[in-house]
Design a protein around this motif. Structure first.
Motif, PDB file in Angstrom:
ATOM      1  N   PRO A 228     -11.826   0.316  -2.390  1.00 20.70           N
ATOM      2  CA  PRO A 228     -10.047   0.323  -1.456  1.00 20.70           C
ATOM      3  C   PRO A 228     -10.217  -0.627  -0.525  1.00 20.70           C
ATOM      4  O   PRO A 228      -9.162  -0.700  -0.375  1.00 20.70           O
ATOM      5  CB  PRO A 228     -10.666   1.917  -0.620  1.00 20.70           C
ATOM      6  N   ASN A 229     -11.423  -0.555  -0.066  1.00 19.10           N
ATOM      7  CA  ASN A 229     -10.674  -2.054   1.077  1.00 19.10           C
ATOM      8  C   ASN A 229     -10.170  -3.544   1.012  1.00 19.10           C
ATOM      9  O   ASN A 229      -9.042  -4.199   0.296  1.00 19.10           O
ATOM     10  CB  ASN A 229     -12.097  -2.319   1.691  1.00 19.10           C
ATOM     11  N   ILE A 230     -10.581  -3.846  -0.604  1.00 22.18           N
ATOM     12  CA  ILE A 230      -9.779  -5.193  -1.296  1.00 22.18           C
ATOM     13  C   ILE A 230      -8.540  -4.365  -2.214  1.00 22.18           C
ATOM     14  O   ILE A 230      -8.028  -5.593  -1.746  1.00 22.18           O
ATOM     15  CB  ILE A 230     -10.738  -5.437  -2.834  1.00 22.18           C
ATOM     16  N   ILE A 231      -8.086  -3.353  -1.959  1.00 24.65           N
ATOM     17  CA  ILE A 231      -6.445  -3.022  -2.466  1.00 24.65           C
ATOM     18  C   ILE A 231      -5.901  -2.997  -0.900  1.00 24.65           C
ATOM     19  O   ILE A 231      -5.078  -3.553  -1.784  1.00 24.65           O
ATOM     20  CB  ILE A 231      -6.664  -1.439  -3.544  1.00 24.65           C
ATOM     21  N   VAL A 232      -6.704  -2.151  -0.280  1.00 21.09           N
ATOM     22  CA  VAL A 232      -5.733  -2.513   0.638  1.00 21.09           C
ATOM     23  C   VAL A 232      -5.603  -3.953   1.771  1.00 21.09           C
ATOM     24  O   VAL A 232      -3.780  -4.158   1.862  1.00 21.09           O
ATOM     25  CB  VAL A 232      -6.410  -0.970   2.117  1.00 21.09           C
ATOM     26  N   GLY A 233      -6.521  -4.836   1.455  1.00 22.00           N
ATOM     27  CA  GLY A 233      -6.457  -5.716   2.399  1.00 22.00           C
ATOM     28  C   GLY A 233      -5.182  -6.965   1.634  1.00 22.00           C
ATOM     29  O   GLY A 233      -4.846  -7.876   1.742  1.00 22.00           O
TER      30      GLY A 233
ATOM     31  N   VAL B 237       0.281   3.329 -10.180  1.00 19.80           N
ATOM     32  CA  VAL B 237       0.523   3.475  -9.118  1.00 19.80           C
ATOM     33  C   VAL B 237       2.064   2.681  -9.127  1.00 19.80           C
ATOM     34  O   VAL B 237       3.283   3.227  -8.207  1.00 19.80           O
ATOM     35  CB  VAL B 237      -0.342   2.817  -8.158  1.00 19.80           C
ATOM     36  N   GLY B 238       2.324   1.843  -9.371  1.00 21.26           N
ATOM     37  CA  GLY B 238       3.492   1.011  -9.791  1.00 21.26           C
ATOM     38  C   GLY B 238       4.456   1.850 -10.414  1.00 21.26           C
ATOM     39  O   GLY B 238       6.076   1.487  -9.954  1.00 21.26           O
ATOM     40  N   GLY B 239       4.118   2.629 -11.504  1.00 22.86           N
ATOM     41  CA  GLY B 239       4.673   3.234 -11.713  1.00 22.86           C
ATOM     42  C   GLY B 239       5.661   3.972 -11.148  1.00 22.86           C
ATOM     43  O   GLY B 239       6.998   4.279 -10.604  1.00 22.86           O
TER      44      GLY B 239
ATOM     45  N   PRO C 257      -8.278   5.034  -6.721  1.00 18.19           N
ATOM     46  CA  PRO C 257      -6.802   5.763  -7.025  1.00 18.19           C
ATOM     47  C   PRO C 257      -5.829   6.187  -6.023  1.00 18.19           C
ATOM     48  O   PRO C 257      -4.618   5.843  -5.539  1.00 18.19           O
ATOM     49  CB  PRO C 257      -6.965   7.039  -8.634  1.00 18.19           C
ATOM     50  N   PHE C 258      -7.517   7.005  -5.076  1.00 16.93           N
ATOM     51  CA  PHE C 258      -6.348   7.872  -3.698  1.00 16.93           C
ATOM     52  C   PHE C 258      -5.224   6.049  -2.669  1.00 16.93           C
ATOM     53  O   PHE C 258      -4.178   6.240  -2.287  1.00 16.93           O
ATOM     54  CB  PHE C 258      -7.686   8.477  -2.844  1.00 16.93           C
TER      55      PHE C 258
ATOM     56  N   ILE D  59      -1.614   3.583  -0.268  1.00 21.03           N
ATOM     57  CA  ILE D  59      -0.592   1.847   0.594  1.00 21.03           C
ATOM     58  C   ILE D  59       1.110   1.564   0.106  1.00 21.03           C
ATOM     59  O   ILE D  59       1.678   2.256   2.124  1.00 21.03           O
ATOM     60  CB  ILE D  59      -1.322   0.855  -0.185  1.00 21.03           C
ATOM     61  N   PRO D  60       1.631   2.760  -0.392  1.00 19.99           N
ATOM     62  CA  PRO D  60       3.073   2.410   0.006  1.00 19.99           C
ATOM     63  C   PRO D  60       3.315   3.675   0.562  1.00 19.99           C
ATOM     64  O   PRO D  60       4.573   3.708   1.821  1.00 19.99           O
ATOM     65  CB  PRO D  60       3.815   3.060  -1.840  1.00 19.99           C
TER      66      PRO D  60
END
Lengths: 196, 452
Positions: free
Chosen positions: B184-189, B316-318, B362-363, B368-369
């Motif tokens: 989750p941190n990599i995704i947020v970062g 998630v992009g969808g 996934p959460f 993020i958006p």
């Protein structure tokens, strides 16, 4: 291939007498029968606590309380299966003969010869009468027990083997124990084993 | 509206299938992602641009994607390629470390240093678990640490379960401290362009305070069950030689050097301008060039996990491209009306609660958006919301046996060695520890961002 040994698996519907059939065959051939006590034997051999695991054998996985990905799993049924596969695998490697009742035995012996994989089923009336007598329960309770146990066996087996639990294609012999009775069915299976 | 409904149905179906567990999770996310692109962006929205935005291939050609001082790095929507590339590079490095015997060597050294005293080992393994998880994924950390713990437990004759639970908890906590510690941190970062130091200065401080709380609590809970048996320590010191754990001295030296290099590159990336994608490529390439086992390293890359991430980002992009997440953000932004601190704590608590029962990766990707929208709507600094989201997802995942991948790995390793860890046993230690650490995090957030 070790011609002196024989591997027999008996998959069975609850109440069909598969356990008794396995015992009769094992006794006649003088070979061990791995049944409900398999997990206990596994735990004894490896020094595990049987009481921790006993409630999860041949039961369905809890979908919401467990998670599995890749080779990792928090599903206790997966761990039991792995322990039993390891134990039975060792027996096969040592060239031992045995009868295994349920517990994905069909999958365990599939790649080895000589082996006989049987599925014992029976009509509902036959099974319910046996369950009522054996467990001292009323008709409705016997029916519920039968449904619950068979669901557990189906889900457990199908989680670790390919194909459906009760698909005749997955077995060498598919037999209705209600037609001939428990002893005659066991005799018939023995004859099949001897002819094979 | 049809696009929104279809996107929601697909997302919920993906989660349901993941819970079902009958199909491998990378197949689920890839299939859902494929259907999302064709059905939602293609057929319903008839938007080729939306498809391209979700695939985000153009990001790979932006100079800023590789060098942060060269402009925009992309990653606003769709597949977060920086995360994928970084994880792939780190996987190669970690595989090299594992093959060389690094983790086993480290665990044996620490056990020896603790003089094979289970209580000392408990504290040191908790610290080791957190420290390693700051740089290496917590799955790998727990895989090796749990195996070493069970090996030691057999020799020293203690129950490994409390120690395993403590190690898992600390791995998740250590992972919360840095940008690369937990997915989750990599995704947020990468999505919000934060640096390694941004995380260290913020979630790192929160995790450090939490670590003191967790070690004290878990030692109090678990230490009492770790009585030393009569063991011949002298004999044990002789028989358990850490050097014997090293499979290949050359590979050991190389992989240790690359691990050190990865730490240096991560710590300094704010100054060097190297993005995590570049670091992933450098670490992966150096590992493959220097190792003599490069075929094995490539073979053992966990491609399924990478595909899982790709599929997840597409889904998630969808969702994002249909603007459905803005609806959710509107509702969430009203949380703790009028009080920004309460809103932040609610986000952390909701993230923690959700991550305790569903996959936190996934959460985090979905959130993020949503947090971007909350930041705009409420005027709360985005970074403060991002830290509370990271802490919530990382620490909340520790609470239950299914909350984080590391928990499943620990339970799985225990199960393979005949030790059953059920919900009751796990939560007895993990739930109070999670609550205490979240309370300490709430206190640190208040002091750092609201009191001063």
């Amino acid at each position: 291939m070790n011609k002196n040994r024989i591997l027999i698996s008996i998959s069975r519907e609850f109440g069909s007498g598969g356990h008794e059939i396995g015992k009769i065959i094992g006794n006649k051939l003088g070979i061990p029968v791995y049944d409900a006590d398999l997990l206990r034997k596994v735990c004894e051999e490896y020094g595990y606590d049987y009481d921790e695991w006993k409630n999860f054998e041949e039961t369905p996985r809890s979908l919401f309380l467990t998670r599995a990905f890749g080779e990792f799993s928090s599903v206790p049924q997966d761990h039991i299966a792995e322990m039993e596969f390891r134990y039975i695998g060792k027996k096969i490697e040592e060239g031992k003969s045995f009868v295994i009742v349920g517990r994905c035995g069909s999958k365990m012996i599939k790649e080895h010869a000589p082996a006989v994989r049987a599925f014992v089923w029976a009509d509902e009336d036959f099974k319910i009468k046996r369950i009522m007598k054996r467990h001292n329960v009323e008709n409705d309770e016997a029916f519920q027990m039968m449904k619950k146990k068979d669901r557990g066996r189906r889900m457990y087996t199908e989680r670790f083997s390919e194909g459906r639990w009760d698909d005749p294609k997955n077995y060498d012999v598919y037999i209705n124990s209600g037609k001939l009775g428990i002893h005659a069915t066991a005799e018939l299976l023995l004859e099949y084993v001897e002819l094979g | 509206m049809a696009a929104k409904i279809a996107a929601i149905i697909l997302f919920v179906s993906m989660f349901a299938l993941m819970i079902g567990g009958r199909i491998e999770r990378h197949k689920i996310t890839l299939a859902t992602g494929g259907v999302m692109l064709v059905l939602v962006q293609g057929i319903i929205m008839k938007s080729g641009k939306a498809i391209m935005d979700v695939l985000a291939v153009k990001d790979l050609f932006l100079p800023g994607f590789w060098f942060s001082k060269a402009g925009s790095s992309g990653g606003e929507m769709g597949i977060n390629w920086a995360t994928i590339i970084f994880i792939a590079g780190m996987m190669i490095m970690v595989e090299g470390l594992g093959r060389a015997g690094f983790f086993k060597w480290l665990c044996r050294n620490i056990a020896k240093w603790a003089n094979f005293n289970p209580k000392k080992i408990l504290i040191l393994f908790m610290v080791l678990s957190a420290a390693l998880a700051m740089f290496i994924d917590s799955i790998t950390v727990i895989l090796f640490l749990a195996t070493a713990t069970i090996e030691l437990a057999k020799i020293l004759r203690f129950n490994p379960v409390p120690m395993l639970i403590s190690e898992i908890f600390c791995a998740n906590l250590g992972g919360a401290a840095t940008m690369c510690g937990d997915p989750p941190n990599i995704i947020v970062g990468t999505a919000l362009n934060y640096s390694f130091f941004d995380f260290l200065r913020n979630t790192g401080v929160i995790a450090l305070v939490g670590m003191f709380v967790a070690v004290a609590f878990l030692y109090w809970r678990c230490g009492k069950n770790l009585d030393s048996k009569e063991i011949d320590i002298k004999e044990l010191r002789k028989s358990m030689n850490p050097v014997e754990a090293i499979r290949n001295k050359r590979e050991f030296c190389i992989s240790s050097f690359i691990f050190g290099l990865s730490v240096v590159l991560l710590v300094s990336h704010e100054y060097t301008g190297l993005t995590v994608a570049s670091i992933g490529v450098i670490i992966g390439a150096v590992s493959l060039i220097l190792s003599r086992e490069r075929k094995a390293l490539i073979h053992d890359i966990d491609g399924k996990t990478l595909l899982f991430f790709i599929g997840l980002f597409v889904v998630v992009g969808g969702l994002e491209s249909t603007h459905v997440l803005e609806f959710i953000a509107e509702s969430v932004s009203k949380l703790g009306t009028g009080n920004d601190y309460l809103c932040i704590i609610m986000i952390m608590a909701v993230s923690a609660g959700a991550s305790a029962i569903i996959d936190n990766i996934p959460f985090a990707a979905v959130m993020i958006p949503i947090i971007k929208h909350i930041s705009l709507a409420r005027g709360i600094p985005l970074d403060v919301i991002a830290w509370s989201l990271s802490i919530g997802t990382d620490i909340g995942g520790s609470a239950t046996p299914i909350g984080a991948s590391a928990n499943v790995v620990g339970i799985s390793v225990a199960g393979k060695h005949g030790r059953y860890i059920g919900w009751g046993r796990y939560c007895r230690d993990s739930v109070p520890a999670t609550v205490l650490v979240l309370l300490s995090a709430a206190a640190v957030i208040y002091i750092r961002y609201f009191a001063i």
